[in-house]
Every structure is written in structure tokens, then in C-alpha cells.
Design a protein around this motif. Structure first.
Motif, PDB file in Angstrom:
ATOM      1  N   ALA A 108       0.833  -1.206   0.000  1.00 30.06           N
ATOM      2  CA  ALA A 108       0.000   0.000   0.000  1.00 30.06           C
ATOM      3  C   ALA A 108       0.867   1.256   0.000  1.00 30.06           C
ATOM      4  N   ARG A 109       1.948   1.249   0.772  1.00 28.93           N
ATOM      5  CA  ARG A 109       2.866   2.397   0.822  1.00 28.93           C
ATOM      6  C   ARG A 109       3.513   2.634  -0.539  1.00 28.93           C
ATOM      7  N   VAL A 110       4.006   1.556  -1.157  1.00 27.44           N
ATOM      8  CA  VAL A 110       4.676   1.680  -2.453  1.00 27.44           C
ATOM      9  C   VAL A 110       3.675   2.089  -3.541  1.00 27.44           C
ATOM     10  N   LEU A 111       2.466   1.555  -3.494  1.00 35.87           N
ATOM     11  CA  LEU A 111       1.446   1.948  -4.472  1.00 35.87           C
ATOM     12  C   LEU A 111       1.132   3.432  -4.355  1.00 35.87           C
ATOM     13  N   ASP A 112       0.956   3.939  -3.131  1.00 32.76           N
ATOM     14  CA  ASP A 112       0.732   5.378  -2.943  1.00 32.76           C
ATOM     15  C   ASP A 112       1.869   6.185  -3.535  1.00 32.76           C
ATOM     16  N   GLN A 113       3.112   5.767  -3.255  1.00 35.09           N
ATOM     17  CA  GLN A 113       4.277   6.502  -3.767  1.00 35.09           C
ATOM     18  C   GLN A 113       4.303   6.479  -5.281  1.00 35.09           C
ATOM     19  N   GLN A 114       4.016   5.344  -5.878  1.00 36.92           N
ATOM     20  CA  GLN A 114       4.030   5.228  -7.336  1.00 36.92           C
ATOM     21  C   GLN A 114       2.931   6.082  -7.976  1.00 36.92           C
ATOM     22  N   VAL A 115       1.751   6.047  -7.415  1.00 28.96           N
ATOM     23  CA  VAL A 115       0.636   6.826  -7.968  1.00 28.96           C
ATOM     24  C   VAL A 115       0.926   8.317  -7.874  1.00 28.96           C
ATOM     25  N   ILE A 116       1.535   8.749  -6.798  1.00 23.83           N
ATOM     26  CA  ILE A 116       1.794  10.181  -6.601  1.00 23.83           C
ATOM     27  C   ILE A 116       3.035  10.652  -7.354  1.00 23.83           C
TER      28      ILE A 116
END
Length: 194
Positions: free
Chosen positions: A65-73
């Protein structure tokens, strides 16, 4: 669609109507796989009664979830990364630089960006994402009659996202506030598997 359809008032019963053909392009969204692997002994799995598997799965899910947030942003779009919102070319941006910023001044820039996004995209933004430190700064700064400044009139729903960068700029002390319309940003996910 890169060029949309048009409508117009018809001048009379037997007059022509607005006719337009939309123009579209195929967009290669690219597939990005976020993955992680943990080696554990069979004995640990057997002796834990499933607890080790559950704990490791939960830990992997939280980091996913942390990495997905970082990638999306802020994903770079290179080396297997997604192209994040901040790395998308042609987005509308507003720069606000101030050695002694106030919430009122910052909020005015959010409204300016809101106006610019509506003008550029024709869609009203409905989400504002900011880092915890920016949210705490805004919420802890009352106006002259002790109202919390941020709750007075921000134009969109607010969400706190730890992946919003706070170390941008040449001095690595700049942060970002993002606003967008949910209908204009798409993220397609496959089910998470363990």
C-alpha cells in the motif's frame, strides 16, 4: 478522447445542428507489477500455526500500500515504475514560494490552482491530497478569530497521504499539495495475491 464532441443552440427548426466527430488516441497505460518476496523456513510456518504467514502477509500488504501510494503520486515512469501524478506531462501546476507562509496565503494558491485546473481541463477537482506535516500545519493555524483556517473554504475533499513528497526543490524543503478530479484519473488494479 483528445478532442471531444460539441453542442450548440439550434437557430431554428430547419437549421443545421452542431456536428462534430470526436478524435481519440490509443493510450498505452503500461503494466507495472509491485511485488515482494519473503523466504521463510517450513518449520516456522508449521510451528506458528499460520501466525507467521498471517504476520508476513500483513506486513507485505502494508508495504505494498505504501509503495502503491508513492508510485501513484510520484512514480518516475522509468525502470518499471508507474508514471505518477506529479510526473505526468501537461498537468496544471501552481507554484507558491514564501519564506514565511501563512495558511491563508497557501489556501489562496489552492483556489488559484483549482481555477486553473477547471479552465484547463473543464472538470472541477474533487480531491486534495497532502502530506501529514502540511495538514498538521494548516489545521494548527487558526485565523484572527480562532477558527481553523483550512476548514473554512477549501474547494475539495481532503485526504492525508504519507507518500506526498516533502523534499522537492533544490533545497529539498518543498512539499506538494495535489488536487484532481476522480473521474479524470484512472488506476486499474489486479487482485493482490500472496
Amino acid at each position: 478522447l483528445t478532442t471531444g464532441t460539441t453542442t450548440a443552440a439550434q437557430a431554428g427548426e430547419d437549421t443545421s445542428v452542431s456536428e462534430s466527430d470526436p478524435v481519440s488516441v490509443a493510450v498505452d497505460g503500461g503494466v507495472v507489477t509491485l511485488t515482494g518476496m519473503v523466504d521463510v523456513s517450513r518449520q516456522l510456518l508449521e510451528r506458528s500455526g499460520g501466525l507467521a504467514d498471517e504476520a508476513i502477509g500483513r506486513d507485505l500488504a502494508e508495504d505494498l500500500a505504501r509503495v502503491l501510494d508513492q508510485q501513484v503520486i510520484d512514480g518516475s515512469g522509468a525502470s518499471g515504475q508507474m508514471t505518477g501524478l506529479l510526473q505526468t506531462s501537461g498537468i496544471t501546476s501552481t507554484t507558491y514560494t514564501d519564506a514565511s507562509p501563512t495558511v491563508a496565503e497557501w489556501r489562496a494558491q489552492v483556489w488559484k490552482n483549482y481555477r486553473d485546473v477547471v479552465s484547463a481541463a473543464g472538470l472541477e477537482p474533487d480531491v486534495l491530497a497532502w502530506h501529514q506535516t502540511r495538514a498538521a500545519w494548516a489545521w494548527s493555524s487558526p485565523d484572527t478569530v480562532e477558527r481553523q483556517m483550512v476548514c473554512i473554504d477549501l474547494p475539495v475533499a481532503q485526504t492525508v497521504v504519507g507518500a506526498v513528497p516533502t523534499t522537492k526543490g533544490s533545497g529539498t524543503n518543498e512539499d506538494r499539495t495535489l488536487i484532481w478530479n476522480r473521474e479524470s484519473v484512472h488506476l486499474f488494479l489486479s487482485p493482490v495475491t500472496f
